[in-house]
Scaffold this active site. Structure first.
Site, PDB file in Angstrom:
ATOM      1  N   ASN A  91       0.830  -1.168  -0.040  1.00 35.33           N
ATOM      2  CA  ASN A  91       0.208  -0.165   0.442  1.00 35.33           C
ATOM      3  C   ASN A  91       0.817   1.267   0.289  1.00 35.33           C
ATOM      4  O   ASN A  91       1.583   1.483   1.029  1.00 35.33           O
ATOM      5  CB  ASN A  91      -0.795  -0.068   1.154  1.00 35.33           C
ATOM      6  N   TRP A  92       0.658   2.321  -1.605  1.00 32.29           N
ATOM      7  CA  TRP A  92       1.938   2.859  -1.218  1.00 32.29           C
ATOM      8  C   TRP A  92       1.258   4.422  -0.567  1.00 32.29           C
ATOM      9  O   TRP A  92       1.740   5.192  -0.339  1.00 32.29           O
ATOM     10  CB  TRP A  92       2.342   3.094  -3.020  1.00 32.29           C
ATOM     11  N   LYS A  93       0.173   4.599  -0.042  1.00 30.76           N
ATOM     12  CA  LYS A  93      -0.208   5.754   0.098  1.00 30.76           C
ATOM     13  C   LYS A  93      -0.479   6.626  -0.420  1.00 30.76           C
ATOM     14  O   LYS A  93       0.028   6.772  -2.051  1.00 30.76           O
ATOM     15  CB  LYS A  93       0.304   5.405   1.387  1.00 30.76           C
ATOM     16  N   HIS A 126      -9.908   0.611   5.127  1.00 34.18           N
ATOM     17  CA  HIS A 126      -8.646   0.751   5.643  1.00 34.18           C
ATOM     18  C   HIS A 126      -8.983   1.424   7.001  1.00 34.18           C
ATOM     19  O   HIS A 126      -9.162   2.532   6.670  1.00 34.18           O
ATOM     20  CB  HIS A 126      -7.158   1.272   4.867  1.00 34.18           C
ATOM     21  N   GLU A 130      -7.318   4.281   8.089  1.00 36.15           N
ATOM     22  CA  GLU A 130      -6.739   5.415   8.303  1.00 36.15           C
ATOM     23  C   GLU A 130      -8.383   6.063   7.292  1.00 36.15           C
ATOM     24  O   GLU A 130      -8.650   7.509   6.854  1.00 36.15           O
ATOM     25  CB  GLU A 130      -6.094   6.149   7.011  1.00 36.15           C
ATOM     26  N   GLU A 162      -5.422  -5.418  10.374  1.00 38.44           N
ATOM     27  CA  GLU A 162      -4.158  -4.193  10.682  1.00 38.44           C
ATOM     28  C   GLU A 162      -4.239  -3.980  11.938  1.00 38.44           C
ATOM     29  O   GLU A 162      -5.495  -3.144  12.232  1.00 38.44           O
ATOM     30  CB  GLU A 162      -4.517  -3.312   9.841  1.00 38.44           C
ATOM     31  N   GLY A 169       2.172   1.978  10.681  1.00 38.31           N
ATOM     32  CA  GLY A 169       3.478   2.789  10.293  1.00 38.31           C
ATOM     33  C   GLY A 169       4.056   3.441  11.687  1.00 38.31           C
ATOM     34  O   GLY A 169       4.665   4.597  12.060  1.00 38.31           O
ATOM     35  N   SER A 201       3.320  -2.736  10.457  1.00 39.04           N
ATOM     36  CA  SER A 201       4.836  -2.402  10.750  1.00 39.04           C
ATOM     37  C   SER A 201       5.693  -3.665  10.790  1.00 39.04           C
ATOM     38  O   SER A 201       5.990  -4.069  10.219  1.00 39.04           O
ATOM     39  CB  SER A 201       5.293  -2.058  12.190  1.00 39.04           C
ATOM     40  N   GLY A 261       2.454  -0.988   4.019  1.00 47.24           N
ATOM     41  CA  GLY A 261       2.822   0.055   4.145  1.00 47.24           C
ATOM     42  C   GLY A 261       4.237   0.803   4.344  1.00 47.24           C
ATOM     43  O   GLY A 261       4.815   0.442   2.639  1.00 47.24           O
ATOM     44  N   GLY A 262       4.328   1.302   4.667  1.00 48.26           N
ATOM     45  CA  GLY A 262       6.198   1.802   4.543  1.00 48.26           C
ATOM     46  C   GLY A 262       7.027   1.137   4.208  1.00 48.26           C
ATOM     47  O   GLY A 262       7.653   1.752   3.459  1.00 48.26           O
TER      48      GLY A 262
HETATM   49  C1  PEP Z   1      -1.331  -0.133   6.436  1.00 52.77           C
HETATM   50  O1  PEP Z   1      -0.837   1.083   6.447  1.00 52.77           O
HETATM   51  O2  PEP Z   1      -1.338  -0.138   5.791  1.00 52.77           O
HETATM   52  C2  PEP Z   1       0.220  -0.465   6.517  1.00 52.77           C
HETATM   53  C3  PEP Z   1       0.118  -1.478   7.318  1.00 52.77           C
HETATM   54  O3  PEP Z   1       1.077  -0.089   6.892  1.00 52.77           O
HETATM   55  P1  PEP Z   1       3.111   0.243   8.027  1.00 52.77           P
HETATM   56  O4  PEP Z   1       3.166  -1.287   7.020  1.00 52.77           O
HETATM   57  O5  PEP Z   1       3.668   1.536   7.574  1.00 52.77           O
HETATM   58  O6  PEP Z   1       2.485  -0.203   9.036  1.00 52.77           O
END
Ligand code: PEP
Length: 257
Positions: free
Chosen positions: A18-20, A104, A106, A172, A178, A210, A231-232
């Site tokens: 997920n590049w956000k 998600h 967010e 999640e 994050g 994470s 994500g990251g």
């Molecule tokens: C996400 O936003 O779905 C996610 C899992 O982010 P991160 O891996 O950065 O925690």
């Protein structure tokens, strides 16, 4: 072989980035070039990346014919009409998306998406032939109050998951997204096992929060964790490739190959 192992073997591993709201044409090109060079066939593991809407065409064109699929990060619950700023599921399908993330945290927290709206988005995605990736997860406060199962059950039960239609679930925990603080493999497994009981046997459950190349192997070794939503670490080619490699190893351990 046990029935549990047989069922686990029928679920292909899946790793989704997920590049956000990150990227540029140049950065995307460099990232995709590195991913395609490094991932090869990624035996036994399906992979996808979800860029921001404006880059869907660039990404899906570049990925054509490769083992890496394209997905989106959000979708409208409506099919068309006066919904300024929204993007329909049919549009995503036309631009080469196979997956779309819905619910998600967010979106739920920053944009006020309710369980009902998430359910409508999920249904819209399936109507257009996309595979929705439904995110569920508790906040730290909810976990500390012992409400994790209630929260994820409520979020999942709000969505009518047809056992015969394509769908993926992602657990999640909000406190792990994050933050650099991932759930332990045992914490994640406990929630996955709880969710698994509510799903058709073949439905995959990803863990997100994470995930890094360093902790992926331990998470993916859990019997009810079928891959990751990343994500990251999906923004750095070597990190994402490391996570996919951990999924490949876990897949071969599951099948005993
Ligand atoms: C996400 O936003 O779905 C996610 C899992 O982010 P991160 O891996 O950065 O925690």
């Amino acid at each position: 072989m046990t029935a549990v192992k047989l069922r686990a073997m029928s679920r292909n591993r899946l790793v989704v980035g997920n590049w956000k709201m990150h990227g540029s044409r140049a950065a995307n090109k460099a990232l995709l070039d590195a991913l395609l060079a490094g991932l090869g066939g990624a035996d036994g593991v399906e992979c996808a990346v979800c860029p921001p809407f404006p880059y869907l065409q660039q990404v899906s064109e570049r990925l054509k014919g490769s083992a890496l699929a394209c997905g989106a990060q959000n979708v409208s619950e409506h099919e068309q009409g006066a919904f300024t700023g929204e993007v329909s599921a049919a549009m995503l399908a036309e631009f080469g998306c196979r997956y779309v993330i819905v619910g998600h945290s967010e979106r739920r927290q920053l944009y006020g998406e309710s369980d009902a709206r998430v359910a409508a988005k999920f249904a819209a995605a399936q109507r257009a032939g996309l595979t929705p990736i439904l995110c569920v997860g508790e906040t730290l406060e909810e976990r500390e109050a012992g409400k994790t199962e209630d929260v994820v059950a409520r979020q999942l039960d709000a969505v009518a998951i047809d056992p015969n239609a394509r769908a993926v679930l992602a657990y999640e925990p909000v406190w792990a997204i994050g933050t650099g603080r991932n759930a332990t493999p045992q914490q994640a497994q406990a929630v996955h096992a709880f969710l698994r009981k509510k799903l058709a046997p073949g439905t995959r459950i990803l863990y997100g929060g994470s995930v890094k190349a360093q902790n992926a192997a331990a998470l993916f070794a859990m019997p009810d964790i079928d891959g990751g939503l990343i994500g990251g670490a999906s923004l750095a080619a070597q990190d994402f490739i490391g996570i996919v490699k951990a999924a490949t190893t876990a897949a071969s351990e599951r099948t005993g190959t």
